[in-house]
Design a protein around this motif. Sequence first.
Motif, short mmCIF file in Angstrom:
data_model
loop_
_atom_site.label_atom_id
_atom_site.label_comp_id
_atom_site.label_asym_id
_atom_site.label_seq_id
_atom_site.Cartn_x
_atom_site.Cartn_y
_atom_site.Cartn_z
N THR A 20 0.82 -1.21 0.00
CA THR A 20 0.00 0.00 0.00
C THR A 20 0.86 1.26 0.00
O THR A 20 0.61 2.20 -0.76
N THR A 21 1.90 1.27 0.83
CA THR A 21 2.78 2.45 0.90
C THR A 21 3.57 2.62 -0.39
O THR A 21 3.83 3.75 -0.82
N VAL A 22 3.97 1.51 -1.00
CA VAL A 22 4.66 1.59 -2.29
C VAL A 22 3.76 2.25 -3.34
O VAL A 22 4.19 3.13 -4.09
N VAL A 23 2.50 1.83 -3.39
CA VAL A 23 1.55 2.42 -4.34
C VAL A 23 1.39 3.92 -4.07
O VAL A 23 1.36 4.74 -5.00
N ILE A 24 1.31 4.29 -2.80
CA ILE A 24 1.18 5.71 -2.45
C ILE A 24 2.41 6.48 -2.90
O ILE A 24 2.30 7.59 -3.44
N SER A 25 3.61 5.89 -2.72
CA SER A 25 4.84 6.58 -3.13
C SER A 25 4.88 6.76 -4.64
O SER A 25 5.35 7.79 -5.14
N ILE A 26 4.37 5.78 -5.41
CA ILE A 26 4.33 5.90 -6.86
C ILE A 26 3.36 7.00 -7.28
O ILE A 26 3.64 7.80 -8.18
N ALA A 27 2.20 7.05 -6.60
CA ALA A 27 1.23 8.11 -6.89
C ALA A 27 1.81 9.48 -6.60
O ALA A 27 1.64 10.43 -7.38
N ILE A 28 2.54 9.60 -5.48
CA ILE A 28 3.19 10.87 -5.16
C ILE A 28 4.20 11.22 -6.24
O ILE A 28 4.32 12.39 -6.66
N HIS A 80 10.55 10.33 -1.75
CA HIS A 80 11.63 9.46 -1.28
C HIS A 80 11.32 8.90 0.10
O HIS A 80 11.43 7.68 0.32
N TYR A 81 10.96 9.76 1.03
CA TYR A 81 10.76 9.29 2.40
C TYR A 81 9.48 8.47 2.53
O TYR A 81 9.38 7.62 3.43
N THR A 82 8.52 8.69 1.64
CA THR A 82 7.35 7.79 1.62
C THR A 82 7.78 6.40 1.17
O THR A 82 7.37 5.39 1.75
N GLY A 83 8.63 6.36 0.14
CA GLY A 83 9.15 5.07 -0.32
C GLY A 83 9.98 4.38 0.75
O GLY A 83 9.92 3.15 0.91
N MET A 84 10.76 5.15 1.50
CA MET A 84 11.56 4.56 2.57
C MET A 84 10.67 4.03 3.69
O MET A 84 10.98 3.02 4.32
N HIS A 85 9.55 4.72 3.92
CA HIS A 85 8.63 4.28 4.96
C HIS A 85 7.99 2.93 4.60
O HIS A 85 7.55 2.18 5.48
N ALA A 86 7.96 2.63 3.30
CA ALA A 86 7.38 1.36 2.86
C ALA A 86 8.30 0.18 3.12
O ALA A 86 7.88 -0.97 3.05
#
Length: 255
Positions: free
Chosen positions: A137-145, A181-187
């Motif tokens: 889910t977080t990966v998808v959010i990072s891609i959307a961002i 970047h930090y959203t992706g790291m949070h994933a």
Amino acid sequence: MGTVTPIIAYLVAFLGSALGLLSSERARNTSGALRNWWLTVAAISIGGLGIWGMHFTAMLGTWMGTNVAYDILITLSSMVVAIVVVGIGLLIALRRDDERFWPLAAGGLVTGLGVAGMHYTGMSAIVINAEISYKTTTVVISIAIAVVAATAALWFTKEVSGPLTVLGASLVMALAVTGMHYTGMHAMSVKVSQSTALIPENAEELIMSLIIGGAGFSVIIIFMLALTSPDEEGREDTEQLDRVLRRTESRGLTT
């Protein structure tokens, strides 16, 4: 990780974004080989420094619970990906005499997916004695961002002009890039394995630091050249003024 590294990463993203926007403005006001030159500078600045440089600046300050090494070939490949996708996005979005929305949307989609690809390609370069997993889910959010940030960045390259506007847009772009970047790291989740040998410290971090530092220095030099070099419109105005002055001088000599 602390607060110093995120601040430095943000400044790297800001510097790359500022030169990229300035170069894009030059590209809009030129044509031919000079336009292609400024588009190339913009792609390298935004993709190479603003995105990739920010990514690995942030990574160098991230502690994952154990020593980390990087596969240099994969790392440099991720830099190429960032530059190429930004270049493609600029070519699509900065189509001359095309004010429709679809080139901007298409360029943003291509660039955003490419930036996300750069991020996760760069993450795959990590060599660590641990199991790495990602929250879908977080990966998808990072891609959307990434897609939204890329679309906004390309809109800025298409519309922004003037030093103060470039400054404000660069601050926003840097925030979007670091946010992705930090959203992706949070994933990412890291489970250190105690059954395998520690990864020895090596020179990869120094190499990447030198690459980022050298890119930053080059960007500053090009930035100063861009500020002092006239665009095509400026040269035409200068040439027109010279012609007027020559005509005035010739009339003065004949009278």
